[in-house]
Design an enzyme around this catalytic site. Structure first.
Site, mmCIF file in Angstrom:
data_model
loop_
_atom_site.group_PDB
_atom_site.id
_atom_site.type_symbol
_atom_site.label_atom_id
_atom_site.label_comp_id
_atom_site.label_asym_id
_atom_site.label_seq_id
_atom_site.Cartn_x
_atom_site.Cartn_y
_atom_site.Cartn_z
ATOM 1 N N TYR A 103 -9.306 5.449 -6.829
ATOM 2 C CA TYR A 103 -8.368 4.381 -7.199
ATOM 3 C C TYR A 103 -8.861 3.001 -6.766
ATOM 4 O O TYR A 103 -8.056 2.096 -6.555
ATOM 5 C CB TYR A 103 -6.990 4.671 -6.609
ATOM 6 N N ASN B 52 4.621 10.278 -9.448
ATOM 7 C CA ASN B 52 4.917 10.367 -10.885
ATOM 8 C C ASN B 52 4.118 11.457 -11.610
ATOM 9 O O ASN B 52 3.833 11.352 -12.796
ATOM 10 C CB ASN B 52 4.759 8.994 -11.534
ATOM 11 N N GLU C 273 -14.040 8.089 -14.915
ATOM 12 C CA GLU C 273 -13.148 9.023 -14.217
ATOM 13 C C GLU C 273 -13.564 10.476 -14.454
ATOM 14 O O GLU C 273 -13.485 11.304 -13.545
ATOM 15 C CB GLU C 273 -11.706 8.802 -14.662
ATOM 16 N N LYS D 199 -0.943 15.526 -10.162
ATOM 17 C CA LYS D 199 -0.963 14.999 -8.797
ATOM 18 C C LYS D 199 -0.334 16.003 -7.818
ATOM 19 O O LYS D 199 0.298 16.988 -8.243
ATOM 20 C CB LYS D 199 -0.231 13.649 -8.778
ATOM 21 N N HIS E 286 -1.738 11.671 -13.807
ATOM 22 C CA HIS E 286 -2.608 10.521 -14.055
ATOM 23 C C HIS E 286 -3.280 10.710 -15.407
ATOM 24 O O HIS E 286 -3.588 11.846 -15.787
ATOM 25 C CB HIS E 286 -3.700 10.423 -12.975
HETATM 26 O O1 CDP Z 1 -0.865 5.857 -13.574
HETATM 27 P P1 CDP Z 1 -0.700 4.642 -14.459
HETATM 28 O O2 CDP Z 1 -1.956 4.268 -15.208
HETATM 29 O O3 CDP Z 1 0.483 4.774 -15.378
HETATM 30 O O4 CDP Z 1 -0.315 3.408 -13.502
HETATM 31 P P2 CDP Z 1 -1.261 2.389 -12.688
HETATM 32 O O5 CDP Z 1 -0.658 1.036 -12.835
HETATM 33 O O6 CDP Z 1 -2.688 2.555 -13.065
HETATM 34 O O7 CDP Z 1 -1.041 2.827 -11.175
HETATM 35 C C1 CDP Z 1 -1.709 3.944 -10.649
HETATM 36 C C2 CDP Z 1 -0.722 4.741 -9.829
HETATM 37 O O8 CDP Z 1 -0.311 3.958 -8.715
HETATM 38 C C3 CDP Z 1 0.589 5.106 -10.532
HETATM 39 O O9 CDP Z 1 0.489 6.229 -11.375
HETATM 40 C C4 CDP Z 1 1.494 5.358 -9.339
HETATM 41 O O10 CDP Z 1 1.281 6.654 -8.765
HETATM 42 C C5 CDP Z 1 1.027 4.280 -8.360
HETATM 43 N N1 CDP Z 1 1.856 3.059 -8.408
HETATM 44 C C6 CDP Z 1 2.758 2.811 -7.371
HETATM 45 O O11 CDP Z 1 2.845 3.577 -6.419
HETATM 46 N N2 CDP Z 1 3.550 1.673 -7.412
HETATM 47 C C7 CDP Z 1 3.462 0.820 -8.443
HETATM 48 N N3 CDP Z 1 4.247 -0.261 -8.466
HETATM 49 C C8 CDP Z 1 2.571 1.056 -9.500
HETATM 50 C C9 CDP Z 1 1.776 2.196 -9.450
HETATM 51 MG MG MG Z 2 -3.776 3.581 -14.504
#
Ligand code: CDP
Ligand code: MG
Length: 137
Positions: free
Chosen positions: A49, A112, A126, A9, A115
């Site tokens: 997203y 974080n 994707e 990212k 991805h």
């Molecule tokens: O990336 P990952 O699959 O671990 O998490 P996700 O639940 O699919 O969420 C996608 C992305 O949204 C995360 O990697 C974070 O960058 C963001 N996110 C956030 O800003 N706040 C949250 N409470 C959860 C996710």
């Molecule tokens: Mg995810």
């Protein structure tokens, strides 16, 4: 053999840790089958997203993902999807295990660093979002 989409990212690219991240994938037996640097527009980030469009973090997340260039990769290997998720660590770095990318480098739950696709179905869509079959070797 399985394929998954990995993204470094904008925060990871800015921190200049592209090599460090790729090295962790390679050391864990994943191979880079495709790679490029791209700059998503806000609209591109919203399309990528789209599954999160109802979530409260959607607007902020898509601002973040379009603030600078990203590295997109196809990782290939045995159990690549789960292996990549293990190397990444939990979404919230506060919950990520020591030695994971997110624990070592992430600032917070949004910024974080990486991805990774979460299932074979999402990996397929994707990967197709960023790469044609001809680019995956
Ligand atoms: O990336 P990952 O699959 O671990 O998490 P996700 O639940 O699919 O969420 C996608 C992305 O949204 C995360 O990697 C974070 O960058 C963001 N996110 C956030 O800003 N706040 C949250 N409470 C959860 C996710
Ligand atoms: Mg995810």
């Amino acid at each position: 053999m399985q394929r998954t989409l990995s993204i470094i990212k904008p925060d990871g690219v800015k921190k200049n840790i592209i090599g460090e991240i790729i090295s962790r994938f390679e050391k864990n037996g994943l191979r880079i089958a495709a790679i490029k640097k791209v700059f998503l527009s806000k609209e591109d980030a919203k399309r990528f997203y789209i599954v999160h469009k109802e979530r409260p973090f959607y607007d902020s997340l898509t601002d973040f993902m379009s603030e600078g260039p990203i590295i997109v990769m196809v990782l290939e290997g045995e159990d690549a999807i789960i292996k990549n998720r293990d190397i990444m660590g939990a979404t919230n770095p506060a919950n990520a295990l020591p030695g994971t990318i997110r624990r070592d480098f992430a600032q917070d739950v949004e910024r974080n660093i990486v991805h990774g696709s979460d299932s074979p179905e999402t990996a397929k869509t994707e990967i197709a979002f960023f790469f044609s079959e001809l680019e995956i070797l």
